[in-house]
Design a protein around this motif. Structure first.
Motif, PDB file in Angstrom:
ATOM      1  N   PRO A  48       0.811  -1.220   0.000  1.00  0.00           N
ATOM      2  CA  PRO A  48       0.000   0.000   0.000  1.00  0.00           C
ATOM      3  C   PRO A  48       0.847   1.273   0.000  1.00  0.00           C
ATOM      4  O   PRO A  48       2.074   1.218   0.059  1.00  0.00           O
ATOM      5  CB  PRO A  48      -0.802  -0.113   1.287  1.00  0.00           C
ATOM      6  CG  PRO A  48       0.015  -0.949   2.189  1.00  0.00           C
ATOM      7  CD  PRO A  48       0.860  -1.841   1.324  1.00  0.00           C
ATOM      8  N   ARG A  49       0.174   2.382  -0.046  1.00  0.00           N
ATOM      9  CA  ARG A  49       0.820   3.689  -0.147  1.00  0.00           C
ATOM     10  C   ARG A  49       1.846   3.915   0.966  1.00  0.00           C
ATOM     11  O   ARG A  49       2.967   4.359   0.697  1.00  0.00           O
ATOM     12  CB  ARG A  49      -0.270   4.768  -0.106  1.00  0.00           C
ATOM     13  CG  ARG A  49       0.240   6.188  -0.180  1.00  0.00           C
ATOM     14  CD  ARG A  49       0.089   6.931   1.140  1.00  0.00           C
ATOM     15  NE  ARG A  49       0.765   8.217   1.102  1.00  0.00           N
ATOM     16  CZ  ARG A  49       0.156   9.375   0.945  1.00  0.00           C
ATOM     17  NH1 ARG A  49      -1.135   9.413   0.808  1.00  0.00           N
ATOM     18  NH2 ARG A  49       0.857  10.489   0.946  1.00  0.00           N
ATOM     19  N   ALA A  50       1.468   3.622   2.217  1.00  0.00           N
ATOM     20  CA  ALA A  50       2.350   3.948   3.338  1.00  0.00           C
ATOM     21  C   ALA A  50       3.695   3.245   3.201  1.00  0.00           C
ATOM     22  O   ALA A  50       4.748   3.859   3.374  1.00  0.00           O
ATOM     23  CB  ALA A  50       1.680   3.572   4.660  1.00  0.00           C
ATOM     24  N   ALA A  51       3.650   1.949   2.865  1.00  0.00           N
ATOM     25  CA  ALA A  51       4.894   1.181   2.787  1.00  0.00           C
ATOM     26  C   ALA A  51       5.762   1.652   1.623  1.00  0.00           C
ATOM     27  O   ALA A  51       6.944   1.346   1.554  1.00  0.00           O
ATOM     28  CB  ALA A  51       4.582  -0.299   2.656  1.00  0.00           C
ATOM     29  N   LEU A  57       6.262   4.800   1.043  1.00  0.00           N
ATOM     30  CA  LEU A  57       6.781   6.108   1.488  1.00  0.00           C
ATOM     31  C   LEU A  57       6.517   7.208   0.460  1.00  0.00           C
ATOM     32  O   LEU A  57       7.433   7.884  -0.006  1.00  0.00           O
ATOM     33  CB  LEU A  57       8.282   6.025   1.800  1.00  0.00           C
ATOM     34  CG  LEU A  57       8.732   4.992   2.840  1.00  0.00           C
ATOM     35  CD1 LEU A  57      10.224   5.126   3.118  1.00  0.00           C
ATOM     36  CD2 LEU A  57       7.951   5.100   4.137  1.00  0.00           C
ATOM     37  N   VAL A  58       5.240   7.369   0.117  1.00  0.00           N
ATOM     38  CA  VAL A  58       4.868   8.395  -0.878  1.00  0.00           C
ATOM     39  C   VAL A  58       4.621   9.734  -0.175  1.00  0.00           C
ATOM     40  O   VAL A  58       4.018   9.789   0.892  1.00  0.00           O
ATOM     41  CB  VAL A  58       3.588   7.945  -1.628  1.00  0.00           C
ATOM     42  CG1 VAL A  58       3.076   9.046  -2.542  1.00  0.00           C
ATOM     43  CG2 VAL A  58       3.877   6.674  -2.410  1.00  0.00           C
ATOM     44  N   SER A  59       5.066  10.817  -0.801  1.00  0.00           N
ATOM     45  CA  SER A  59       4.890  12.168  -0.257  1.00  0.00           C
ATOM     46  C   SER A  59       3.456  12.653  -0.398  1.00  0.00           C
ATOM     47  O   SER A  59       2.695  12.160  -1.224  1.00  0.00           O
ATOM     48  CB  SER A  59       5.767  13.174  -1.018  1.00  0.00           C
ATOM     49  OG  SER A  59       7.114  12.938  -0.786  1.00  0.00           O
ATOM     50  N   GLY A  60       3.155  13.688   0.377  1.00  0.00           N
ATOM     51  CA  GLY A  60       1.922  14.431   0.165  1.00  0.00           C
ATOM     52  C   GLY A  60       0.895  14.251   1.253  1.00  0.00           C
ATOM     53  O   GLY A  60       1.183  13.745   2.335  1.00  0.00           O
ATOM     54  N   ALA A  61      -0.323  14.698   0.940  1.00  0.00           N
ATOM     55  CA  ALA A  61      -1.421  14.627   1.890  1.00  0.00           C
ATOM     56  C   ALA A  61      -1.906  13.187   1.984  1.00  0.00           C
ATOM     57  O   ALA A  61      -1.514  12.342   1.184  1.00  0.00           O
ATOM     58  CB  ALA A  61      -2.545  15.541   1.433  1.00  0.00           C
ATOM     59  N   ARG A  62      -2.761  12.925   2.982  1.00  0.00           N
ATOM     60  CA  ARG A  62      -3.267  11.573   3.165  1.00  0.00           C
ATOM     61  C   ARG A  62      -4.793  11.553   3.126  1.00  0.00           C
ATOM     62  O   ARG A  62      -5.449  11.229   4.114  1.00  0.00           O
ATOM     63  CB  ARG A  62      -2.695  10.975   4.455  1.00  0.00           C
ATOM     64  CG  ARG A  62      -1.166  10.797   4.369  1.00  0.00           C
ATOM     65  CD  ARG A  62      -0.535  10.356   5.663  1.00  0.00           C
ATOM     66  NE  ARG A  62      -0.864  11.294   6.718  1.00  0.00           N
ATOM     67  CZ  ARG A  62      -1.633  11.018   7.751  1.00  0.00           C
ATOM     68  NH1 ARG A  62      -2.166   9.833   7.874  1.00  0.00           N
ATOM     69  NH2 ARG A  62      -1.882  11.929   8.647  1.00  0.00           N
ATOM     70  N   GLN A 117      -8.714  10.387   1.677  1.00  0.00           N
ATOM     71  CA  GLN A 117      -9.299   9.080   1.368  1.00  0.00           C
ATOM     72  C   GLN A 117      -9.329   8.882  -0.145  1.00  0.00           C
ATOM     73  O   GLN A 117      -8.975   9.777  -0.889  1.00  0.00           O
ATOM     74  CB  GLN A 117     -10.671   8.921   2.023  1.00  0.00           C
ATOM     75  CG  GLN A 117     -11.752   9.845   1.531  1.00  0.00           C
ATOM     76  CD  GLN A 117     -13.022   9.712   2.388  1.00  0.00           C
ATOM     77  OE1 GLN A 117     -12.992   9.829   3.604  1.00  0.00           O
ATOM     78  NE2 GLN A 117     -14.153   9.476   1.745  1.00  0.00           N
ATOM     79  N   LYS A 145      -7.171  17.510   0.601  1.00  0.00           N
ATOM     80  CA  LYS A 145      -7.263  17.391   2.058  1.00  0.00           C
ATOM     81  C   LYS A 145      -8.074  16.163   2.479  1.00  0.00           C
ATOM     82  O   LYS A 145      -7.530  15.205   2.980  1.00  0.00           O
ATOM     83  CB  LYS A 145      -7.857  18.673   2.653  1.00  0.00           C
ATOM     84  CG  LYS A 145      -7.723  18.722   4.159  1.00  0.00           C
ATOM     85  CD  LYS A 145      -8.063  20.097   4.717  1.00  0.00           C
ATOM     86  CE  LYS A 145      -7.757  20.225   6.192  1.00  0.00           C
ATOM     87  NZ  LYS A 145      -8.502  19.314   7.053  1.00  0.00           N
ATOM     88  N   ASP A 146      -9.386  16.213   2.251  1.00  0.00           N
ATOM     89  CA  ASP A 146     -10.214  15.069   2.614  1.00  0.00           C
ATOM     90  C   ASP A 146     -10.293  14.061   1.482  1.00  0.00           C
ATOM     91  O   ASP A 146     -10.303  12.867   1.684  1.00  0.00           O
ATOM     92  CB  ASP A 146     -11.629  15.536   2.986  1.00  0.00           C
ATOM     93  CG  ASP A 146     -11.600  16.494   4.165  1.00  0.00           C
ATOM     94  OD1 ASP A 146     -10.875  16.193   5.131  1.00  0.00           O
ATOM     95  OD2 ASP A 146     -12.267  17.543   4.100  1.00  0.00           O
ATOM     96  N   LYS A 147     -10.392  14.584   0.256  1.00  0.00           N
ATOM     97  CA  LYS A 147     -10.432  13.726  -0.926  1.00  0.00           C
ATOM     98  C   LYS A 147      -9.257  14.070  -1.819  1.00  0.00           C
ATOM     99  O   LYS A 147      -8.745  15.191  -1.791  1.00  0.00           O
ATOM    100  CB  LYS A 147     -11.739  13.935  -1.699  1.00  0.00           C
ATOM    101  CG  LYS A 147     -12.945  13.359  -1.013  1.00  0.00           C
ATOM    102  CD  LYS A 147     -14.027  12.991  -2.022  1.00  0.00           C
ATOM    103  CE  LYS A 147     -13.771  11.616  -2.636  1.00  0.00           C
ATOM    104  NZ  LYS A 147     -14.882  11.134  -3.469  1.00  0.00           N
TER     105      LYS A 147
END
Lengths: 469, 327
Positions: free
Chosen positions: B123-126, B128-133, B135, B220-222
């Motif tokens: 997934p995205r976290a593993a 290490l992608v930059s930017g906002a988080r 959904q 931000k949210d999306k």
């Protein structure tokens, strides 16, 4: 929705106290004032509570060993620490009794350890002790052999950063407090001992205002008083979370020798059974840009591996960033304005999670000194919150849990249903994640997103999905 | 706490687990329990939109859903005890499995255990992608289960990250769900899968951008946009409302890791010997957990061979000594 102010009594009611902001400090404040008998209203401009500084911290229960002796921060940390340990069993809140090690990585840092011990003792944290590198490696075999020496702080612990303030606020609500989310202060006027506060959802009347607006505390103070005694200087901290297998590599919280700006990069287990590395300390203008940066995350990863070499073989499950509401002052900015029935609670940084209960008691005493008094609630209600900590009995181990939905974090259908209902029902995915940890594990929603989107249909402000047409 | 016993427990009712369980029954093993944490057996093919499945097993072209229904029916007919909505939370050293069901905590003691827990995408976290988080950042697995199991779509104009075979599967699923991917991004110089595959998205108006890396996610949210680094080195922002991370499969090896079994630190899979046994020889590993690039059919076939090995182990015909192989 349960907290739509247009639909109920708050417009006509006169509150004793309005707490503005529902971060950890606002939540603890609402609890203290409610238990003391005040009629409390909490206003939150975001869709959910804990949406600002409180959503990203390192979740450590600090002894205050390294705080400035005699400071207000140090006083509130110690009072908060003690009260947390007093109330945790009643509120079913966890403690991971990890202890901490302040590790020196070279001779120069080792020389500073003596000062750390002296400071701890000045702060009445007397059980600290020096460890040689040999003692250190016996205690923490997973630590890099390069560790030079350390100071052990046995009573630095790890707690739950979300369930804790959520439980404080729920206890306030169940004992009579009112919480309004999505409610921002537009303007306010103080006359004849009463605040008239105009919000995007109607007018509110209250005798006293407590500013717990965190990252927006100075802007709110300007709105209320015309000027602010402090200026928020946002400081971002990025974190990496490693998978549960990594949490076996260490027991203690591993702290660096701190500098003037920050406590530095910490490596510690989380109450949920993961391992955390962070935070960074980055000054920035924005009060809400909690974005992460790949290079910084990589640097954190390298730092983690430097401290615990075996971490190289464990995977990252999550990344996040929090923003601390630092100010131009080192200490907390807690100031009563008796003439205006107003108390500001500003500049509460990473120690806020520990200090919150102590801050709330301190502020209540300031409030009493302004001439206010109430009759304490005799038989207060204790909320029933499902614990997320590994050390407490999780819902998945009990009958009638509805089955597991999020497999990585063992989150049950019952837990998700509970989080989506009640007076503090989650109304965003982020809020649901904070309340249950759903999707926060290693697969980050690979397996449970579909089930969650079905369970959350029509219940979140921003839906997770829409029907195919 | 309820406690039960069986001869062989199999963790995961995907094509591999169903195959092993069915075959073990055919080999005369008395009590075979197949444990599945979802409320339906079948595993990943249940929500793979693309065909073909079942060429090897049923000699016809089936959808993933129909294929898993048939495999499940075979297992039931063979007498496999399929326990649904049953999550294994911990492996004991002698085949004692801690379970969680709607009834709470339970125990199951098995003489042998086969772990068929499959694989998942990184997934995205593993990454290490930059930017906002925001959904609507997800993997193909999440996308396809939403579309095919719940008839829902998470967004309308996603960017697809990666160009392994699964990225094209994600693309087709998007089209099926009325979503129009705005681009497919590949950091390498060429498409990872079959090179001509890139023609399909291109013909349907989705550019396939090679030598292009994802620099940051915005919103931000999306999701509002992604920032890309183009081959020239310049940054470009593309508007979109979702990000689908595809591929980079890794074995779902957590149970084995937490039980202290030897793990290959590169592939994240349990190390096995020539008989498919983990470093604790009461446990076997099979399917995509062992090598996460296999098709459903390959897992199914491997499962049949694995069943013979498990039977041999029950009969005391395998050596007691464990020696890791590089197979």
């Amino acid at each position: 929705m349960p907290d739509d102010p247009s639909s109920d009594r708050i417009a006509g009611e006169e509150f004793d106290v309005v707490v503005i902001g529902s971060g950890v400090v606002g939540c603890a404040m609402a609890r203290r004032f409610t238990l003391e008998g005040a009629r409390v209203l909490v206003l939150e401009k975001a869709a959910d509570i804990l949406d600002g500084a409180s959503k990203g911290n390192s979740a450590i229960l600090h002894t205050g060993f390294d705080a400035e002796p005699g400071s207000l921060e140090q006083h509130c940390i110690q009072a908060g620490y003690e009260e947390y340990l007093q109330v945790k069993d009643e509120l079913n809140l966890p403690v991971l009794e990890s202890g901490a090690l302040v590790v020196a990585w070279n001779a120069a840092e080792a020389e500073m350890l003596g000062g750390i011990v002296d400071k701890a003792r000045a702060n009445s944290v007397r059980d600290v002790q020096h460890l040689s590198s040999a003692q250190l490696l016996v205690k923490e075999p997973g630590l890099s052999k390069k560790a030079f020496a350390a100071v052990e702080v046995p009573r630095e612990f790890v707690i739950d950063p979300w369930t804790t303030p959520y439980t404080y606020l729920l206890q306030a609500i169940e004992n009579g407090a009112t919480v309004k989310r999505d409610t921002a202060v537009i303007d306010a006027d103080f006359a004849a001992g009463l605040w008239q506060i105009e919000t995007n959802r109607g007018k509110i009347t209250a005798r006293t205002v407590i500013n717990c607006a965190g990252l927006y505390g100075d802007l709110l103070e300007q709105k209320l008083l015309g000027q602010s005694a402090f200026e928020i200087r946002p400081r971002k901290g990025q974190f990496l979370v490693f998978d549960k297998s990594a949490s076996r590599l260490i027991d203690s919280i591993i702290l660096p020798v701190p500098n003037e700006i920050t406590k530095g990069i910490v490596v510690c287990r989380t109450i949920f059974g993961n391992l955390l590395v962070g935070p960074t300390a980055e000054e920035q203008q924005s009060r809400d840009d909690a974005s992460v940066d790949a290079n910084t995350l990589q640097a954190l990863h390298n730092k983690g591996v430097e401290i615990i070499p075996e971490l190289a073989n464990h995977s990252v499950t999550a990344t996040y960033a929090g923003i601390r509401p630092a100010t131009e002052f080192k200490d907390y900015c807690i100031q009563p304005y008796a003439e205006q029935n107003y108390i500001s609670v500003g500049g509460i940084r990473s120690t806020g999670l520990t200090a919150a209960l102590g801050i709330a008691s301190h502020v209540f005493r300031l409030y009493q000194a302004m001439g206010n008094s109430h009759n304490q609630i005799d038989n207060f209600v204790v909320p029933d919150v499902l614990p997320l900590a590994e050390s407490l009995e999780r819902n998945w181990s009990k009958p009638g849990n509805g089955g597991i939905v999020c497999h990585c974090e063992l989150v049950t259908r019952h837990e998700i249903e509970q989080a989506l209902s009640g007076p503090l029902a989650a109304n965003s995915l982020a809020g649901l994640k904070r309340r249950t940890r759903a999707t926060m594990g290693r697969c980050q929603g690979f397996y449970c997103s579909a089930e969650l989107s079905e369970m959350c249909a029509n219940r979140l402000q921003i839906p997770l999905s829409e029907p195919l047409t | 706490m309820k406690s039960t016993q069986c001869q062989v427990a199999i963790i995961g009712a995907g094509p591999g687990g169903l195959s092993i369980a069915t075959e073990l029954k055919k080999l005369g093993v008395d009590h075979v329990a197949l444990l599945e944490r979802e409320s339906t057996a079948g595993g990943i093919p249940r929500h793979c939109g693309h065909s073909p499945f079942g060429m090897r097993e049923f000699r016809r072209v089936l959808s993933g859903a129909e294929y898993t229904r048939r495999l499940t029916a075979q297992a039931e007919k063979a007498g496999v005890e399929i326990r649904l909505a049953t999550t294994v939370t911990e492996l004991g050293q002698c085949g004692e499995l801690s379970l969680s069901t709607n009834e709470g905590r339970q125990q199951l003691k098995a003489e042998r255990v086969v772990i068929c827990s499959g694989a998942r995408e990184k997934p995205r976290a593993a990454r290490l992608v930059s930017g906002a988080r925001p959904q609507a950042v997800m993997t193909t697995g999440a996308l396809q289960s939403m579309i095919y199991l719940k008839q829902q779509r998470p967004c309308k104009r996603p960017v697809i990250i990666g160009s392994e075979m699964v990225a094209f599967s994600a693309f087709l699923s998007c089209r099926h769900a009325g979503m129009k991917p705005v681009a497919m991004i590949e950091a390498g110089p060429v498409v990872s899968w079959w090179r001509l595959a890139a023609l399909l998205p291109r013909l349907l108006g989705t550019p396939v951008l090679t030598n292009t890396s994802l620099e940051a996610i915005e919103g931000k949210d999306k999701v509002r946009a992604v920032m890309l680094k183009r081959p020239s080195g310049e940054l470009a922002t593309i508007d979109c409302d979702g990000v689908i991370f595809t591929g980079q499969f890794i074995g779902e090896s957590t149970l084995a890791t937490m039980a202290g079994f030897a793990i290959d630190t590169v592939t994240n899979s349990p190390l096995v010997d020539a008989y498919g046994r983990c470093s604790n020889i009461n446990y076997f590993a099979s399917g995509n957990l062992r090598y996460p690039l296999k098709t459903a059919g390959q897992c199914w076939r491997e499962g049949r061979d694995m069943a013979s090995l498990v039977k041999a182990s029950l009969d005391g015909k395998l050596p007691d000594r464990w020696a890791q192989t590089n197979a």
